[in-house]
Design a protein around this motif. Structure first.
Motif, PDB file in Angstrom:
ATOM      1  N   THR A  28       0.824  -1.195   0.000  1.00  0.00           N
ATOM      2  CA  THR A  28       0.000   0.000   0.000  1.00  0.00           C
ATOM      3  C   THR A  28       0.861   1.249   0.000  1.00  0.00           C
ATOM      4  O   THR A  28       1.668   1.453   0.890  1.00  0.00           O
ATOM      5  N   VAL A  29       0.660   2.038  -1.019  1.00  0.00           N
ATOM      6  CA  VAL A  29       1.314   3.313  -1.220  1.00  0.00           C
ATOM      7  C   VAL A  29       2.149   3.851  -0.065  1.00  0.00           C
ATOM      8  O   VAL A  29       1.628   4.520   0.796  1.00  0.00           O
ATOM      9  N   ALA A  32       1.974   7.519   0.978  1.00  0.00           N
ATOM     10  CA  ALA A  32       0.858   8.032   1.787  1.00  0.00           C
ATOM     11  C   ALA A  32       1.306   8.238   3.230  1.00  0.00           C
ATOM     12  O   ALA A  32       0.956   9.231   3.866  1.00  0.00           O
ATOM     13  N   PRO A 141      -6.009   6.183   0.806  1.00  0.00           N
ATOM     14  CA  PRO A 141      -4.915   5.557   0.062  1.00  0.00           C
ATOM     15  C   PRO A 141      -5.091   4.043  -0.106  1.00  0.00           C
ATOM     16  O   PRO A 141      -4.747   3.490  -1.154  1.00  0.00           O
ATOM     17  N   GLN A 151      -7.523   9.189  -5.415  1.00  0.00           N
ATOM     18  CA  GLN A 151      -7.664  10.399  -4.619  1.00  0.00           C
ATOM     19  C   GLN A 151      -7.595  11.613  -5.535  1.00  0.00           C
ATOM     20  O   GLN A 151      -6.589  11.841  -6.212  1.00  0.00           O
ATOM     21  N   THR A 155      -8.178  15.484  -2.344  1.00  0.00           N
ATOM     22  CA  THR A 155      -7.701  14.364  -1.510  1.00  0.00           C
ATOM     23  C   THR A 155      -8.783  13.340  -1.183  1.00  0.00           C
ATOM     24  O   THR A 155      -8.484  12.299  -0.596  1.00  0.00           O
ATOM     25  N   HIS A 206      -3.813  17.851  -4.213  1.00  0.00           N
ATOM     26  CA  HIS A 206      -3.562  16.799  -3.223  1.00  0.00           C
ATOM     27  C   HIS A 206      -2.941  17.319  -1.919  1.00  0.00           C
ATOM     28  O   HIS A 206      -2.377  16.542  -1.150  1.00  0.00           O
TER      29      HIS A 206
END
Length: 343
Positions: A28-29, A32, A141, A151, A155, A206
């Motif tokens: 996962t990103v 983020a 995210p 996003q 955001t 963002h």
């Protein structure tokens, strides 16, 4: 036979979710988490100290639960049937964010997540944990990594099918599920959400400074609302939908799929400021029972309504503002004096 992932999706749709996706807990990103640390280091979170307190757990699923192997991301629609900006300039009423006009989404979404979780445990005997916005989990995210949306520049999570009117829920599980492809962005050169922000809280794509955001100012901030933002607040008394409502992708939102419990209570569509200013604590609790608004308490709601009254240009509201000059809460009393000066 359908894969487990397809079975989960089918069960989620039966429960009222409009999107369901999967990602690995490790994939996962990572940016983020870095973005979160920058946000906190720069103080853009304002008084939301709970973000600072558990930042390491929030930054990655395994930071909160080391046994997590996969993440199931889910979304439920609350797309409105009319433009929430339509009440702008109607000085005698307050504007309440669309998400707070119906039942408390925490309760509704969590109930459905628990139902999905019970089904999944019965089918697989796995371990899992469910989350809706109150735990140190980065739902947006994770949902983007699971492919259910991206996003946007505001955001918030954005879907080509459902727009950005989405409540998110997340399930952490010990199952090893096949990950979906991350969502690609489709904002292009559009800056509608940035241009729509009344206070300039979206400082660049963002990137948000919560301290200037009307949702933060009317919900999270306990003290006086800074004077430089009061006029821009207009008649918003709980949250702000402008950046969400401005997004062109909402023209594709399927309002028919909105959960019935998110339909607005009629008395919260355009509540009269005079009525709200008359609320004592008991009346406030009764009026907002079962609503997310209840958590801000009577004093913050009255503070917000006083700011809206001051912006209304309606001299008839003076009689409803005047009693609050003697309010025992100094924040409320100061807002009342400001409103009287404006009127």
């Amino acid at each position: 036979m359908a894969s487990l992932e397809d079975q989960i999706r089918e069960e989620a749709m039966k429960l009222g979710f409009v999107a369901c996706g999967f990602c690995d807990a490790d994939a996962t990103v990572p940016e983020a988490g870095a973005g979160l640390f920058d946000f906190l280091a720069e103080g853009r979170h304002g008084e939301m100290s709970w973000l600072e307190g558990r930042k390491e757990q929030r930054a990655a699923p395994k930071g909160l639960w080391p046994n997590c192997k996969s993440v199931i991301a889910l979304a439920m629609s609350y797309a409105p049937d009319e433009d929430p900006r339509a009440l702008a300039g109607q000085g005698d009423v307050g504007r309440i964010s669309v998400y707070a006009q119906g039942k408390d989404y925490h309760d509704v979404v969590k109930k459905k997540l628990k139902a999905l979780a019970r089904w999944l445990v019965a089918e697989t005997d796995c371990e899992l944990k469910v989350f809706v916005d109150t735990a140190p989990v980065m739902e947006k995210p994770l949902s983007a990594a699971a492919g259910i949306g991206w996003q946007g520049k505001h955001t918030n999570l954005l879907s080509r099918t459902h727009g950005n009117w989405l409540f998110l829920g997340v399930i952490y599980t010990t199952l090893e599920l096949e990950a979906d492809a991350p969502a690609s962005e489709h904002c292009g050169s559009c800056t509608a959400c940035i241009d729509a922000c009344p206070t300039g809280a979206i400082t660049s794509p963002h990137r948000i400074d919560a301290r200037a955001c009307i949702s933060y100012l009317t919900i999270e901030l306990h003290g006086p609302i800074p004077h430089q933002y009061r006029e821009q607040i207009g008649n918003r008394i709980y949250g702000c939908d402008d950046c969400l409502a401005a997004c062109p992708w909402n023209s594709f939102a399927e309002t028919a799929q909105r959960h019935a419990k998110f339909l607005p209570r009629e008395e919260l569509r355009a509540p009269k400021l005079a009525d709200l200013l008359a609320l004592d604590d008991a009346a406030f609790r009764a009026k907002f029972s079962g609503s997310p608004i209840k958590r801000i308490g009577r004093n913050r709601m009255v503070r917000n309504c006083l700011i809206a009254a001051g912006n209304s240009g309606d001299a008839g509201l003076r009689v409803h503002v005047q009693p609050h000059v003697a309010d025992p809460d100094p924040v409320v009393a100061e807002a009342a004096r400001w409103a009287l000066d404006k009127l």
